[in-house]
Design a protein around this motif. Sequence first.
Motif, PDB file in Angstrom:
ATOM      1  N   UNK A 173      -0.209 -92.610  38.795  1.00 27.13           N
ATOM      2  CA  UNK A 173      -0.963 -91.409  39.168  1.00 27.13           C
ATOM      3  C   UNK A 173      -2.133 -91.767  40.083  1.00 27.13           C
ATOM      4  N   UNK A 174      -2.812 -92.870  39.793  1.00 30.97           N
ATOM      5  CA  UNK A 174      -3.936 -93.283  40.639  1.00 30.97           C
ATOM      6  C   UNK A 174      -3.454 -93.641  42.036  1.00 30.97           C
ATOM      7  N   UNK A 175      -2.383 -94.409  42.133  1.00 29.95           N
ATOM      8  CA  UNK A 175      -1.885 -94.790  43.455  1.00 29.95           C
ATOM      9  C   UNK A 175      -1.436 -93.566  44.252  1.00 29.95           C
ATOM     10  N   UNK A 176      -0.854 -92.591  43.580  1.00 40.15           N
ATOM     11  CA  UNK A 176      -0.464 -91.348  44.257  1.00 40.15           C
ATOM     12  C   UNK A 176      -1.705 -90.603  44.729  1.00 40.15           C
ATOM     13  N   UNK A 177      -2.703 -90.473  43.857  1.00 41.31           N
ATOM     14  CA  UNK A 177      -3.932 -89.763  44.214  1.00 41.31           C
ATOM     15  C   UNK A 177      -4.708 -90.494  45.305  1.00 41.31           C
ATOM     16  N   UNK A 178      -4.614 -91.824  45.327  1.00 44.47           N
ATOM     17  CA  UNK A 178      -5.372 -92.626  46.299  1.00 44.47           C
ATOM     18  C   UNK A 178      -4.701 -92.688  47.671  1.00 44.47           C
ATOM     19  N   UNK A 179      -3.486 -92.214  47.804  1.00 45.88           N
ATOM     20  CA  UNK A 179      -2.792 -92.316  49.092  1.00 45.88           C
ATOM     21  C   UNK A 179      -3.566 -91.697  50.251  1.00 45.88           C
ATOM     22  N   UNK A 180      -4.141 -90.503  50.105  1.00 46.91           N
ATOM     23  CA  UNK A 180      -4.930 -89.967  51.233  1.00 46.91           C
ATOM     24  C   UNK A 180      -6.132 -90.845  51.586  1.00 46.91           C
ATOM     25  N   UNK A 181      -6.725 -91.474  50.589  1.00 46.08           N
ATOM     26  CA  UNK A 181      -7.860 -92.371  50.833  1.00 46.08           C
ATOM     27  C   UNK A 181      -7.381 -93.601  51.591  1.00 46.08           C
ATOM     28  N   UNK A 198      -0.432-100.602  55.028  1.00 44.35           N
ATOM     29  CA  UNK A 198      -1.236-101.171  53.948  1.00 44.35           C
ATOM     30  C   UNK A 198      -0.238-101.831  53.001  1.00 44.35           C
ATOM     31  N   UNK A 199      -0.391-103.129  52.797  1.00 39.19           N
ATOM     32  CA  UNK A 199       0.524-103.888  51.958  1.00 39.19           C
ATOM     33  C   UNK A 199      -0.128-104.239  50.627  1.00 39.19           C
ATOM     34  N   UNK A 200       0.707-104.356  49.611  1.00 37.84           N
ATOM     35  CA  UNK A 200       0.260-104.831  48.311  1.00 37.84           C
ATOM     36  C   UNK A 200      -0.127-106.298  48.480  1.00 37.84           C
ATOM     37  N   UNK A 201      -1.340-106.619  48.141  1.00 36.41           N
ATOM     38  CA  UNK A 201      -1.851-107.968  48.365  1.00 36.41           C
ATOM     39  C   UNK A 201      -1.016-109.039  47.661  1.00 36.41           C
ATOM     40  N   UNK A 202      -0.385-108.661  46.538  1.00 35.79           N
ATOM     41  CA  UNK A 202       0.427-109.627  45.789  1.00 35.79           C
ATOM     42  C   UNK A 202       1.655-110.080  46.580  1.00 35.79           C
ATOM     43  N   UNK A 203       2.101-109.262  47.532  1.00 32.40           N
ATOM     44  CA  UNK A 203       3.307-109.636  48.273  1.00 32.40           C
ATOM     45  C   UNK A 203       2.987-110.261  49.630  1.00 32.40           C
ATOM     46  N   UNK A 204       1.717-110.510  49.890  1.00 31.60           N
ATOM     47  CA  UNK A 204       1.305-111.144  51.147  1.00 31.60           C
ATOM     48  C   UNK A 204       1.062-112.620  50.870  1.00 31.60           C
ATOM     49  N   UNK A 205       1.737-113.449  51.627  1.00 32.92           N
ATOM     50  CA  UNK A 205       1.620-114.889  51.431  1.00 32.92           C
ATOM     51  C   UNK A 205       0.265-115.407  51.893  1.00 32.92           C
ATOM     52  N   UNK A 206      -0.198-114.935  53.048  1.00 37.55           N
ATOM     53  CA  UNK A 206      -1.427-115.441  53.630  1.00 37.55           C
ATOM     54  C   UNK A 206      -2.064-114.343  54.463  1.00 37.55           C
ATOM     55  N   UNK A 207      -3.362-114.175  54.320  1.00 38.42           N
ATOM     56  CA  UNK A 207      -4.070-113.194  55.143  1.00 38.42           C
ATOM     57  C   UNK A 207      -5.540-113.556  55.215  1.00 38.42           C
ATOM     58  N   UNK A 230     -13.446-101.264  49.295  1.00 39.44           N
ATOM     59  CA  UNK A 230     -13.747 -99.981  49.949  1.00 39.44           C
ATOM     60  C   UNK A 230     -12.924 -98.860  49.316  1.00 39.44           C
ATOM     61  N   UNK A 231     -11.660 -99.136  49.010  1.00 41.05           N
ATOM     62  CA  UNK A 231     -10.809 -98.130  48.373  1.00 41.05           C
ATOM     63  C   UNK A 231     -11.360 -97.746  47.000  1.00 41.05           C
ATOM     64  N   UNK A 232     -11.829 -98.726  46.230  1.00 47.10           N
ATOM     65  CA  UNK A 232     -12.406 -98.448  44.905  1.00 47.10           C
ATOM     66  C   UNK A 232     -13.621 -97.542  45.049  1.00 47.10           C
ATOM     67  N   UNK A 233     -14.504 -97.860  46.006  1.00 48.21           N
ATOM     68  CA  UNK A 233     -15.697 -97.035  46.207  1.00 48.21           C
ATOM     69  C   UNK A 233     -15.317 -95.601  46.563  1.00 48.21           C
ATOM     70  N   UNK A 234     -14.341 -95.444  47.428  1.00 47.24           N
ATOM     71  CA  UNK A 234     -13.936 -94.099  47.845  1.00 47.24           C
ATOM     72  C   UNK A 234     -13.196 -93.355  46.736  1.00 47.24           C
ATOM     73  N   UNK A 235     -12.377 -94.060  45.981  1.00 48.79           N
ATOM     74  CA  UNK A 235     -11.686 -93.429  44.847  1.00 48.79           C
ATOM     75  C   UNK A 235     -12.721 -92.964  43.825  1.00 48.79           C
ATOM     76  N   UNK A 236     -13.714 -93.797  43.528  1.00 50.66           N
ATOM     77  CA  UNK A 236     -14.764 -93.412  42.592  1.00 50.66           C
ATOM     78  C   UNK A 236     -15.537 -92.199  43.098  1.00 50.66           C
TER      79      UNK A 236
END
Length: 194
Positions: free
Chosen positions: A135-143, A156-165, A174-180
């Motif tokens: 539900x949170x990921x669905x609600x956070x999509x516009x953000x 926007x990729x899930x950080x767990x599936x990124x080998x190196x960045x 930033x997403x946490x701040x905006x979701x809050x």
Amino acid sequence: MARQGRTGLGALFGALLCVAPPVQAQQDGGLSNLGVVQSLILTVAPDALYAQSDFGQRIVREIEADSVEIAAENRRIEAELTAEERELTELRDSLAPADFRARAEAFDEKVQRLRREQDEKARAVGQRSDDARRALLTAAQPILLQLMIESGAVAVLDRRSVLLSVESVDITDEAIQRVNAEFGAGAAILPLRP
């Protein structure tokens, strides 16, 4: 000659100091522009987004309270069943075998029913966490979409599936701040527990 060497080293050192700020600015690949990441690819850590958001923390508190309640209920049921089993054992000699068997079977059925009910309650608590994450990921999509637009990103990729960045492409904080700011404890995402 030694003086020329020192002058040459001084000039080289001065030149490096002049070059240092652009090199330092390029450590993030030139991705930041006045605090907004500029990148075609961004990453987010969904687990951190959930766990560190006000909504996720509220759900964790509710789940912990439910778990404590279920554990207390389990202890109460166990004490009641132990007393009932003791009483049944004491009646064994005074009851007719058919009556005792009927009571023992009824007791076993009761134990199995209560076990299923308690297991279902525990599964429901676990499912609530999974449901809340989705539900949170669905609600956070516009953000997340807005962060993409601001960054000029295409994904926007899930950080767990990124080998190196580069760390600067992670928009989780930033997403946490905006979701809050948008949802707070998230009553609009999932209703508050009664």
